[in-house]
Write a protein that holds these residues in place. Structure first.
Motif, PDB file in Angstrom:
ATOM      1  N   PHE A 245      10.300   2.024   1.077  1.00 26.13           N
ATOM      2  CA  PHE A 245      10.282   3.382   1.604  1.00 26.13           C
ATOM      3  C   PHE A 245       9.062   4.163   1.115  1.00 26.13           C
ATOM      4  CE2 PHE A 245      11.599   7.884   1.154  1.00 26.13           C
ATOM      5  CZ  PHE A 245      11.829   8.162   2.488  1.00 26.13           C
ATOM      6  N   GLN A 246       8.573   3.806  -0.060  1.00 24.16           N
ATOM      7  CA  GLN A 246       7.394   4.443  -0.641  1.00 24.16           C
ATOM      8  C   GLN A 246       6.467   3.340  -1.120  1.00 24.16           C
ATOM      9  OE1 GLN A 246       8.035   6.322  -4.460  1.00 24.16           O
ATOM     10  NE2 GLN A 246       6.583   7.962  -4.038  1.00 24.16           N
ATOM     11  N   ASP A 247       5.193   3.416  -0.728  1.00 25.61           N
ATOM     12  CA  ASP A 247       4.215   2.430  -1.173  1.00 25.61           C
ATOM     13  C   ASP A 247       3.049   3.122  -1.860  1.00 25.61           C
ATOM     14  OD1 ASP A 247       5.337  -0.042  -0.646  1.00 25.61           O
ATOM     15  OD2 ASP A 247       4.696  -0.062   1.442  1.00 25.61           O
ATOM     16  N   ARG A 248       2.247   2.319  -2.557  1.00 29.19           N
ATOM     17  CA  ARG A 248       1.152   2.848  -3.374  1.00 29.19           C
ATOM     18  C   ARG A 248      -0.186   2.582  -2.703  1.00 29.19           C
ATOM     19  NH1 ARG A 248      -2.055   0.480  -7.098  1.00 29.19           N
ATOM     20  NH2 ARG A 248      -0.932  -1.478  -6.940  1.00 29.19           N
ATOM     21  N   GLU A 249      -1.052   3.578  -2.713  1.00 26.76           N
ATOM     22  CA  GLU A 249      -2.407   3.406  -2.199  1.00 26.76           C
ATOM     23  C   GLU A 249      -3.181   2.448  -3.100  1.00 26.76           C
ATOM     24  OE1 GLU A 249      -3.700   4.587   0.490  1.00 26.76           O
ATOM     25  OE2 GLU A 249      -2.664   6.427   1.068  1.00 26.76           O
ATOM     26  N   VAL A 250      -4.046   1.641  -2.489  1.00 27.09           N
ATOM     27  CA  VAL A 250      -4.880   0.724  -3.261  1.00 27.09           C
ATOM     28  C   VAL A 250      -5.838   1.516  -4.147  1.00 27.09           C
ATOM     29  CG1 VAL A 250      -6.626  -1.103  -3.131  1.00 27.09           C
ATOM     30  CG2 VAL A 250      -4.737  -1.054  -1.482  1.00 27.09           C
ATOM     31  N   GLY A 251      -5.873   1.161  -5.437  1.00 29.36           N
ATOM     32  CA  GLY A 251      -6.840   1.744  -6.348  1.00 29.36           C
ATOM     33  C   GLY A 251      -6.546   3.154  -6.812  1.00 29.36           C
ATOM     34  N   THR A 252      -5.357   3.663  -6.505  1.00 31.23           N
ATOM     35  CA  THR A 252      -4.998   5.022  -6.928  1.00 31.23           C
ATOM     36  C   THR A 252      -3.551   5.025  -7.393  1.00 31.23           C
ATOM     37  OG1 THR A 252      -4.031   5.912  -4.892  1.00 31.23           O
ATOM     38  CG2 THR A 252      -6.440   5.839  -5.008  1.00 31.23           C
ATOM     39  N   TYR A 253      -3.096   6.193  -7.858  1.00 32.61           N
ATOM     40  CA  TYR A 253      -1.680   6.393  -8.135  1.00 32.61           C
ATOM     41  C   TYR A 253      -1.005   7.168  -7.006  1.00 32.61           C
ATOM     42  CZ  TYR A 253      -2.621   4.926 -12.958  1.00 32.61           C
ATOM     43  OH  TYR A 253      -2.991   4.224 -14.078  1.00 32.61           O
ATOM     44  N   GLU A 254      -1.731   7.429  -5.939  1.00 27.85           N
ATOM     45  CA  GLU A 254      -1.157   8.162  -4.817  1.00 27.85           C
ATOM     46  C   GLU A 254      -0.188   7.269  -4.050  1.00 27.85           C
ATOM     47  OE1 GLU A 254      -1.706  11.375  -4.409  1.00 27.85           O
ATOM     48  OE2 GLU A 254      -2.999  11.279  -6.188  1.00 27.85           O
ATOM     49  N   THR A 255       0.822   7.893  -3.458  1.00 27.92           N
ATOM     50  CA  THR A 255       1.819   7.148  -2.689  1.00 27.92           C
ATOM     51  C   THR A 255       1.910   7.698  -1.270  1.00 27.92           C
ATOM     52  OG1 THR A 255       3.638   8.598  -3.358  1.00 27.92           O
ATOM     53  CG2 THR A 255       3.149   6.708  -4.790  1.00 27.92           C
ATOM     54  N   TYR A 256       2.534   6.916  -0.415  1.00 26.00           N
ATOM     55  CA  TYR A 256       2.736   7.338   0.976  1.00 26.00           C
ATOM     56  C   TYR A 256       4.005   6.679   1.496  1.00 26.00           C
ATOM     57  CZ  TYR A 256       0.874   2.713   2.088  1.00 26.00           C
ATOM     58  OH  TYR A 256       0.675   1.342   2.151  1.00 26.00           O
ATOM     59  N   VAL A 257       4.525   7.225   2.578  1.00 25.67           N
ATOM     60  CA  VAL A 257       5.693   6.655   3.258  1.00 25.67           C
ATOM     61  C   VAL A 257       5.196   5.834   4.438  1.00 25.67           C
ATOM     62  CG1 VAL A 257       7.815   7.153   4.527  1.00 25.67           C
ATOM     63  CG2 VAL A 257       7.182   8.567   2.557  1.00 25.67           C
ATOM     64  N   PRO A 258       5.353   4.522   4.426  1.00 27.03           N
ATOM     65  CA  PRO A 258       4.841   3.694   5.515  1.00 27.03           C
ATOM     66  C   PRO A 258       5.531   4.000   6.843  1.00 27.03           C
ATOM     67  CG  PRO A 258       5.408   2.350   3.603  1.00 27.03           C
ATOM     68  CD  PRO A 258       5.988   3.709   3.368  1.00 27.03           C
ATOM     69  N   MET A 259       4.727   4.133   7.884  1.00 23.05           N
ATOM     70  CA  MET A 259       5.222   4.336   9.242  1.00 23.05           C
ATOM     71  C   MET A 259       4.822   3.125  10.093  1.00 23.05           C
ATOM     72  SD  MET A 259       6.787   7.212   9.029  1.00 23.05           S
ATOM     73  CE  MET A 259       6.799   8.873   9.639  1.00 23.05           C
ATOM     74  N   GLY A 260       5.067   3.197  11.381  1.00 23.97           N
ATOM     75  CA  GLY A 260       4.800   2.063  12.253  1.00 23.97           C
ATOM     76  C   GLY A 260       3.361   1.584  12.210  1.00 23.97           C
ATOM     77  N   ARG A 261       2.417   2.500  12.099  1.00 28.77           N
ATOM     78  CA  ARG A 261       1.009   2.114  12.116  1.00 28.77           C
ATOM     79  C   ARG A 261       0.595   1.386  10.847  1.00 28.77           C
ATOM     80  NH1 ARG A 261      -1.077   7.787  14.810  1.00 28.77           N
ATOM     81  NH2 ARG A 261      -0.789   7.166  16.991  1.00 28.77           N
ATOM     82  N   GLU A 262       1.400   1.501   9.782  1.00 27.11           N
ATOM     83  CA  GLU A 262       1.089   0.776   8.546  1.00 27.11           C
ATOM     84  C   GLU A 262       1.499  -0.698   8.608  1.00 27.11           C
ATOM     85  OE1 GLU A 262      -0.164   4.295   7.910  1.00 27.11           O
ATOM     86  OE2 GLU A 262       2.024   4.318   8.001  1.00 27.11           O
ATOM     87  N   VAL A 263       2.277  -1.071   9.613  1.00 28.50           N
ATOM     88  CA  VAL A 263       2.690  -2.469   9.752  1.00 28.50           C
ATOM     89  C   VAL A 263       1.501  -3.259  10.291  1.00 28.50           C
ATOM     90  CG1 VAL A 263       4.290  -4.067  10.847  1.00 28.50           C
ATOM     91  CG2 VAL A 263       5.081  -1.800  10.139  1.00 28.50           C
ATOM     92  N   GLN A 264       1.024  -4.206   9.500  1.00 30.18           N
ATOM     93  CA  GLN A 264      -0.242  -4.868   9.782  1.00 30.18           C
ATOM     94  C   GLN A 264      -0.095  -6.221  10.474  1.00 30.18           C
ATOM     95  OE1 GLN A 264      -3.263  -3.243   9.045  1.00 30.18           O
ATOM     96  NE2 GLN A 264      -1.757  -1.617   8.771  1.00 30.18           N
ATOM     97  N   ALA A 265       1.082  -6.554  10.944  1.00 28.75           N
ATOM     98  CA  ALA A 265       1.311  -7.822  11.643  1.00 28.75           C
ATOM     99  C   ALA A 265       1.889  -7.533  13.020  1.00 28.75           C
ATOM    100  CB  ALA A 265       2.268  -8.702  10.839  1.00 28.75           C
ATOM    101  N   ASP A 266       1.675  -8.464  13.953  1.00 36.72           N
ATOM    102  CA  ASP A 266       2.170  -8.293  15.323  1.00 36.72           C
ATOM    103  C   ASP A 266       3.690  -8.332  15.348  1.00 36.72           C
ATOM    104  OD1 ASP A 266      -0.364  -8.120  16.396  1.00 36.72           O
ATOM    105  OD2 ASP A 266      -0.469 -10.251  16.927  1.00 36.72           O
ATOM    106  N   ARG A 267       4.277  -7.376  16.055  1.00 38.44           N
ATOM    107  CA  ARG A 267       5.722  -7.378  16.272  1.00 38.44           C
ATOM    108  C   ARG A 267       6.047  -8.404  17.362  1.00 38.44           C
ATOM    109  NH1 ARG A 267       8.467  -3.244  13.114  1.00 38.44           N
ATOM    110  NH2 ARG A 267       6.994  -1.553  12.770  1.00 38.44           N
ATOM    111  N   VAL A 268       7.307  -8.815  17.385  1.00 35.96           N
ATOM    112  CA  VAL A 268       7.716  -9.811  18.363  1.00 35.96           C
ATOM    113  C   VAL A 268       7.524  -9.289  19.783  1.00 35.96           C
ATOM    114  CG1 VAL A 268      10.156  -9.078  18.288  1.00 35.96           C
ATOM    115  CG2 VAL A 268       9.570 -11.412  18.969  1.00 35.96           C
TER     116      VAL A 268
END
Length: 447
Positions: free
Chosen positions: A79-102
């Protein structure tokens, strides 16, 4: 022959996937007399318990299920992920999914998909003939495509989610009423477009089951005050699945599945408080609210559910653990987590999984170093305020589990032995005769 049959009629196999978020297989299998429609699916095809993923949280599970790939490939760990190289966090949404959906793979070969209420799909994809996003969508106004679809959903008082705040009330009557209203509108929309749309893949999710489980599951498991209401809600789900199945043309294979299991909750475990008390975590302020407030002397911190990160030099901005120390420090933390006992003397964590055993792919740079899988009854939280007890109670009495997810496939040749969440996507494509390479997925087809 109805309009739907005339539109298709080309012999191409189709699949209808109905998700039942957080529904344990044991609940359905042990109450077949109460759930005859789901039992009929098992009798006519195949059914069984499957494993979820690490960690078994809906925000990570649905991207994994719909892509057939682990979080290292989807890039979504919770539900909460961490930004690369920082301590900042974000809530992943559909655009954060980096693989093709079925459904992307279905669309790529010129076939059609209707997608409704799948978690972590906001904003809706406009290359699909019809889509309404699910859990994490801010509002229906921007969650549906096309515009006429949004207008229809508003007319039937469709809602993205039940109001979980109602579940916090001691009297659950209003929450239960809201859960029924939510699932009633969901079914009405599903049935409308199962019958109206010219689809090859229909993909819809009932998420309200997860909400009901969070607030009423122990009532079911321990004959509590709301056991009857819990079972009545599930009988409605069973009825709706049966009616959807009846609405499907004969050439459609129906799949019903959950993304994780469920069990009773006894204690919420606030692991950042435990890390602070044990000397692993230090806050810069007396009342921190953000991850960025951890101090230089911090060795480890935690995200829900049970994800642990070492404060690693070169990865975290104020890292305190050197690469040379990494393995020894991680082993020490793993042992400490496994040694933790609850107020009742039970071991809190069943096992601790190291990152390289659970995650692989282009997006494993934000993967947790360790993931704890709890024993039943211990719901793993994080918390970034230094004012909590390690073990607390709360309004929820049900929690996610890694095991006991459910899978039903209306196909006699499907084999569900030793299956897991990552097998669902390739199975859908196999049933639809959509070609793919074996290396495209972390799972494998079950037919």
């Amino acid at each position: 022959m109805g309009l739907f049959d005339r539109l298709r009629g080309d012999g191409a196999p189709r699949v209808a996937f109905i998700g039942i978020d957080g529904v344990p297989y044991s609940l359905l299998a042990e109450n077949e007399d109460l759930f005859p429609n789901i039992a009929s699916l098992a009798d006519d095809g195949s059914a069984g318990e499957i494993s979820s993923i690490v960690p078994p949280e809906s925000s990570a599970c649905w991207p994994a299920l719909t892509t057939g790939m682990n979080p290292g490939e989807t890039g979504v760990y919770g539900f909460q992920d961490r930004e690369v190289g920082t301590y900042e966090t974000y809530v992943p949404m559909g655009r954060e999914v980096q693989a093709d959906r079925v459904w992307d793979r279905v669309q790529e070969i010129g076939r059609q998909a209707t997608v409704m209420n799948v978690p972590v799909t906001f904003p809706p994809q406009r290359n699909l003939q019809r889509m309404v996003s699910g859990f994490l969508s801010p509002a229906l106004e921007k969650a549906a495509h096309p515009e006429t679809f949004r207008e229809y959903l508003e007319d039937i008082e469709y809602r993205i989610d039940v109001d979980p705040k109602l579940g916090h009330q001691e009297d659950k009557a209003e929450f239960i009423e809201d859960a029924h209203a939510t699932v009633d509108a969901r079914f009405e929309a599903f049935k409308q477009y199962v019958e109206e749309d010219d689809w090859d893949l229909f993909f819809g999710v009932f998420m309200t089951t997860d909400r009901v489980n969070h607030f009423l599951f122990k009532d079911y498991a321990e004959d509590g005050e709301y056991k009857d209401e819990f079972l009545e809600f599930y009988q409605k789900i069973d009825d709706y699945i049966g009616r959807l199945r009846e609405a499907m043309p004969e050439d459609v294979t129906m799949i019903v599945a959950s993304d994780h299991g469920f069990t009773s909750l006894d204690y919420e475990v606030h692991f950042n408080e435990w890390l602070r008390e044990e000397g692993w975590l230090s806050f810069e302020t007396d009342d921190p609210e953000e991850l960025a407030d951890i101090a230089d002397e911090t060795t480890a911190y935690s995200f829900i559910p049970g994800r642990f990160y070492l404060n690693l030099e070169g990865r975290e901005p104020r890292g305190s653990v050197s690469e040379e120390e990494y393995d020894d420090v991680r082993d020490e933390l793993k042992a400490a987590i496994l040694d933790l006992e609850g107020p009742d003397g039970r071991q809190v964590v069943d096992r601790v999984v190291e990152k390289e055993a659970a995650f692989r792919g282009d997006h494993d740079d934000i993967a947790p170093d360790l993931v704890a899988i709890p024993n039943p009854g211990f719901d793993l939280k994080s918390g970034f305020k230094a004012d909590s007890e390690v073990f607390t109670g709360g309004p929820r009495n049900g929690m996610h589990s890694f095991d006991d997810a459910a899978l039903y496939i209306d196909h006699p040749e499907a084999s569900i032995d030793d299956a897991d969440l990552l097998d669902v996507a390739p199975t859908i494509l196999d049933l639809m005769d959509v070609e793919y390479s074996r290396g495209d997925f972390d799972g494998a087809s079950l037919v």
